[in-house]
Design a protein around this motif. Structure first.
Motif, mmCIF file in Angstrom:
data_model
loop_
_atom_site.group_PDB
_atom_site.id
_atom_site.type_symbol
_atom_site.label_atom_id
_atom_site.label_comp_id
_atom_site.label_asym_id
_atom_site.label_seq_id
_atom_site.Cartn_x
_atom_site.Cartn_y
_atom_site.Cartn_z
ATOM 1 N N SER A 151 -50.277 41.435 -51.897
ATOM 2 C CA SER A 151 -51.176 42.588 -51.915
ATOM 3 C C SER A 151 -50.552 43.712 -52.720
ATOM 4 O O SER A 151 -49.336 43.736 -52.951
ATOM 5 N N ARG A 152 -51.392 44.617 -53.181
ATOM 6 C CA ARG A 152 -50.889 45.791 -53.888
ATOM 7 C C ARG A 152 -51.787 46.984 -53.591
ATOM 8 O O ARG A 152 -52.964 46.836 -53.241
ATOM 9 N N ALA A 153 -51.178 48.141 -53.768
ATOM 10 C CA ALA A 153 -51.900 49.376 -53.513
ATOM 11 C C ALA A 153 -52.690 49.795 -54.740
ATOM 12 O O ALA A 153 -52.371 49.402 -55.874
ATOM 13 N N SER A 154 -53.687 50.592 -54.525
ATOM 14 C CA SER A 154 -54.451 51.162 -55.628
ATOM 15 C C SER A 154 -53.542 52.048 -56.472
ATOM 16 O O SER A 154 -52.735 52.805 -55.925
ATOM 17 N N GLY A 155 -53.627 51.938 -57.788
ATOM 18 C CA GLY A 155 -52.803 52.753 -58.679
ATOM 19 C C GLY A 155 -51.414 52.200 -58.904
ATOM 20 O O GLY A 155 -50.611 52.807 -59.619
ATOM 21 N N SER A 156 -51.074 51.069 -58.306
ATOM 22 C CA SER A 156 -49.765 50.443 -58.490
ATOM 23 C C SER A 156 -49.951 49.044 -59.054
ATOM 24 O O SER A 156 -50.980 48.411 -58.817
ATOM 25 N N TYR A 157 -48.950 48.575 -59.798
ATOM 26 C CA TYR A 157 -49.010 47.193 -60.316
ATOM 27 C C TYR A 157 -48.069 46.268 -59.563
ATOM 28 O O TYR A 157 -47.964 45.095 -59.890
ATOM 29 N N GLU A 158 -47.392 46.786 -58.578
ATOM 30 C CA GLU A 158 -46.420 45.989 -57.838
ATOM 31 C C GLU A 158 -47.112 45.182 -56.747
ATOM 32 O O GLU A 158 -47.756 45.753 -55.872
ATOM 33 N N GLN A 159 -46.938 43.887 -56.814
ATOM 34 C CA GLN A 159 -47.490 43.019 -55.792
ATOM 35 C C GLN A 159 -46.385 42.645 -54.808
ATOM 36 O O GLN A 159 -45.292 42.257 -55.205
ATOM 37 N N TYR A 160 -46.721 42.731 -53.542
ATOM 38 C CA TYR A 160 -45.786 42.387 -52.477
ATOM 39 C C TYR A 160 -46.240 41.080 -51.847
ATOM 40 O O TYR A 160 -47.403 40.933 -51.470
ATOM 41 N N PHE A 161 -45.275 40.171 -51.741
ATOM 42 C CA PHE A 161 -45.589 38.818 -51.315
ATOM 43 C C PHE A 161 -45.220 38.580 -49.854
ATOM 44 O O PHE A 161 -44.231 39.115 -49.353
ATOM 45 N N GLY A 162 -46.003 37.713 -49.224
ATOM 46 C CA GLY A 162 -45.646 37.227 -47.908
ATOM 47 C C GLY A 162 -44.655 36.082 -48.010
ATOM 48 O O GLY A 162 -44.335 35.626 -49.103
ATOM 49 N N PRO A 163 -44.204 35.583 -46.850
ATOM 50 C CA PRO A 163 -43.192 34.520 -46.851
ATOM 51 C C PRO A 163 -43.747 33.149 -47.210
ATOM 52 O O PRO A 163 -42.976 32.225 -47.443
ATOM 53 N N GLY A 164 -45.072 33.015 -47.243
ATOM 54 C CA GLY A 164 -45.669 31.743 -47.635
ATOM 55 C C GLY A 164 -46.046 30.849 -46.475
ATOM 56 O O GLY A 164 -45.495 30.962 -45.377
#
Lengths: 113, 116
Positions: free
Chosen positions: A94-107
């Motif tokens: 997921s990522r926040a509005s205005g950001s390009y950084e995606q944060y991943f879950g553990p899978g």
């Protein structure tokens, strides 16, 4: 620190069965993604989701796949009729509005037998 | 379409030695570049990112990366490797802003082994 969570961590299913993989994105994020990683291969994009609709999908994401945000916190990936080749690690991001950084879950490791 | 190449599948370094992991990208415009690390059984953790500005970017865990447009590269470096750095490292690119999409395209990864 907020994080993306995924359940289950490992799912074993028989070919032809339906599976639902669940994700809880970071709470103030608005953009959601599913990726998969077949053992020994690169991480591949499946689908992106924003404002309750699919933004983009890959050719992998065919009619047997679907995504849904059933409530304010969960984001799910459904595979209607699993195949052996669907065995992979599935990552939610997921990522926040205005950001390009995606944060991943553990899978979720999906094993289709 | 954008693509990412990580030429080294496996790298072994001694603890305390310096490290450089190579990444080359293919994209017509200025890319948005990322390095992620995946420890065994774990998800993908963002190490650092480059969007614009200073071509040398600092990340977490003592890592840095340098964007070189002329070489289409974004190599990851660390001056002194610790045994806990053993993991798989992925370079990734966002090839453009497509509405709400902005999918990541990943390289094949480099498996780092650290010898004590």
């Amino acid at each position: 620190e907020p994080e993306v969570t995924q359940t289950p961590s490992h799912q074993v299913t028989q070919m032809g069965q339906e599976v639902i993989l669940r994700c809880v994105p970071i709470s103030n994020h608005l953009y959601f993604y599913w990726y998969r990683q077949i053992l020994g291969q690169k991480v591949e994009f499946l689908v992106s989701f924003y404002n309750n609709e699919i933004s983009e999908k890959s050719e992998i994401f065919d009619d047997q796949f679907s995504v849904e945000r059933p409530d304010g916190s969960n984001f799910t990936l459904k595979i209607r009729s699993t195949k052996l080749e669907d065995s992979a690690m599935y990552f939610c991001a997921s990522r926040a509005s205005g950001s390009y950084e995606q944060y991943f879950g553990p899978g979720t490791r999906l094993t289709v037998t | 379409a954008q693509s990412v190449t990580q030429p080294d599948i496996h790298i072994t370094v001694s603890e305390g030695a310096s490290l450089e992991l190579r990444c080359n990208y293919s994209y017509g415009a200025t890319p948005y570049l990322f390095w992620y690390v995946q420890s065994p059984g774990q998800g993908l953790q963002l190490l650092l990112k480059y969007f614009s500005g200073d071509t040398l970017v600092q990340g977490i865990k003592g890592f840095e990366a340098e964007f070189k447009r002329s070489q289409s590269s974004f190599n990851l470096r660390k001056p002194s490797v610790h045994w806990s750095d053993a993991a798989e490292y992925f370079c990734a690119v966002i090839g453009g802003l497509t509405g709400g999409g902005n999918k990541l395209t990943f390289g094949t990864g480099t498996q780092l082994k650290v010898e004590l």
